[in-house]
Design a protein around this motif. Structure first.
Motif, short mmCIF file in Angstrom:
data_model
loop_
_atom_site.label_atom_id
_atom_site.label_comp_id
_atom_site.label_asym_id
_atom_site.label_seq_id
_atom_site.Cartn_x
_atom_site.Cartn_y
_atom_site.Cartn_z
N ARG A 41 0.81 -1.21 0.00
CA ARG A 41 0.00 0.00 0.00
C ARG A 41 0.85 1.27 0.00
O ARG A 41 0.32 2.35 0.12
CB ARG A 41 -0.91 0.02 1.23
N SER A 42 2.15 1.11 -0.10
CA SER A 42 3.01 2.29 -0.18
C SER A 42 4.03 2.10 -1.30
O SER A 42 4.45 0.98 -1.58
CB SER A 42 3.73 2.54 1.16
N VAL A 43 4.39 3.22 -1.91
CA VAL A 43 5.35 3.17 -3.01
C VAL A 43 6.70 2.61 -2.54
O VAL A 43 7.27 1.75 -3.21
CB VAL A 43 5.49 4.55 -3.68
N ALA B 205 10.54 -1.73 -2.87
CA ALA B 205 11.43 -2.64 -2.15
C ALA B 205 11.14 -4.09 -2.56
O ALA B 205 12.06 -4.87 -2.82
CB ALA B 205 11.28 -2.47 -0.64
N ILE B 206 9.86 -4.43 -2.62
CA ILE B 206 9.47 -5.77 -3.03
C ILE B 206 9.91 -6.03 -4.46
O ILE B 206 10.48 -7.07 -4.79
CB ILE B 206 7.95 -5.99 -2.86
N SER B 207 9.65 -5.05 -5.33
CA SER B 207 10.01 -5.17 -6.74
C SER B 207 11.52 -5.37 -6.91
O SER B 207 11.98 -6.22 -7.67
CB SER B 207 9.55 -3.94 -7.50
N PHE C 56 3.21 -0.18 -13.28
CA PHE C 56 3.54 -0.62 -11.93
C PHE C 56 3.81 0.59 -11.03
O PHE C 56 3.25 0.72 -9.95
CB PHE C 56 4.76 -1.54 -12.00
N ASN C 57 4.64 1.51 -11.52
CA ASN C 57 4.99 2.70 -10.73
C ASN C 57 3.80 3.63 -10.54
O ASN C 57 3.58 4.17 -9.45
CB ASN C 57 6.15 3.44 -11.38
N MET C 58 3.01 3.82 -11.58
CA MET C 58 1.85 4.71 -11.48
C MET C 58 0.80 4.16 -10.51
O MET C 58 0.30 4.89 -9.66
CB MET C 58 1.24 4.94 -12.87
N LEU C 59 0.48 2.89 -10.64
CA LEU C 59 -0.54 2.31 -9.77
C LEU C 59 -0.05 2.20 -8.32
O LEU C 59 -0.85 2.30 -7.39
CB LEU C 59 -1.00 0.96 -10.31
N GLY C 60 1.23 2.01 -8.14
CA GLY C 60 1.79 2.01 -6.78
C GLY C 60 1.60 3.36 -6.12
O GLY C 60 1.23 3.46 -4.95
N ALA C 61 1.83 4.44 -6.87
CA ALA C 61 1.64 5.79 -6.34
C ALA C 61 0.17 6.03 -6.01
O ALA C 61 -0.17 6.64 -4.98
CB ALA C 61 2.13 6.82 -7.34
#
Length: 180
Positions: free
Chosen positions: A69-71, A76-78, A106-111
């Motif tokens: 739930r956080s970028v 970190a997981i990625s 991936f980056n956009m949806l994480g944000a």
């Protein structure tokens, strides 16, 4: 190998829908956590899934918010998966980190997931403030009688003894001793 990871926030929620989707996408092994996604603490099955994955495998989730739930957590997981040569796939968002478009999404949806969490916290704090203003929220009820603790100390009883007799921590006794 496709390794599935499902997460629900509480024991009252059901992960069946996620597991069904993961199975339809060819997942062979599923790891399930019942914990908040705002931190990695308490998510033992996520750690197991990452340890279990080998080079060439893919960790599959239904949506990125099931993973983190956080970028910072998501990255970190990625990065942990990348270092092992493990891909990441989010089935319902068509994200596959092996492609440039997949990494962008991936980056956009994480944000966005992090933004939603922040908004939820703000709404919760606003609700608590309004409830306090209306007198409907009083906070945690008092469970210890400070006057009785001070009286026991005034009678010459030791703080350790007072703490045991009232079933509280010594720090609670000391707090009442100094706040008269």
């Amino acid at each position: 190998m496709k390794i599935g990871y499902a997460r629900v926030s509480s024991t009252g929620q059901n992960e069946t829908a996620q597991v069904d989707i993961l199975t339809r996408h060819g997942v062979e092994e599923v790891f399930i956590d019942k914990a908040s996604g705002t931190t990695r603490e308490g998510r033992t099955k996520l750690a197991e899934a990452i340890r279990f994955a080998r080079k060439g495998d893919a960790i599959v989730v239904t949506r990125l918010d099931r993973l983190a739930r956080s970028v910072p957590d998501l990255h970190a997981i990625s990065q942990e998966l990348q270092a092992k040569g493990v891909d990441l796939i989010a089935t319902e968002q068509n994200i596959d980190t092996t492609t440039p478009t997949g990494r962008l999404m991936f980056n956009m949806l994480g944000a966005i997931a992090e933004f939603e969490t922040d908004l939820r916290k703000e709404r919760q704090l606003e609700g608590i403030a309004k409830a306090k203003e209306e007198g409907r929220y009083k906070g945690r009820p008092v469970t210890v009688d400070g006057d009785k603790i001070r009286a026991a100390l005034a009678d010459g009883r030791k703080p350790v003894e007072v703490a045991k007799s009232f079933g509280v921590a010594r720090s609670t006794v000391y707090r009442f001793a100094t706040n008269k």
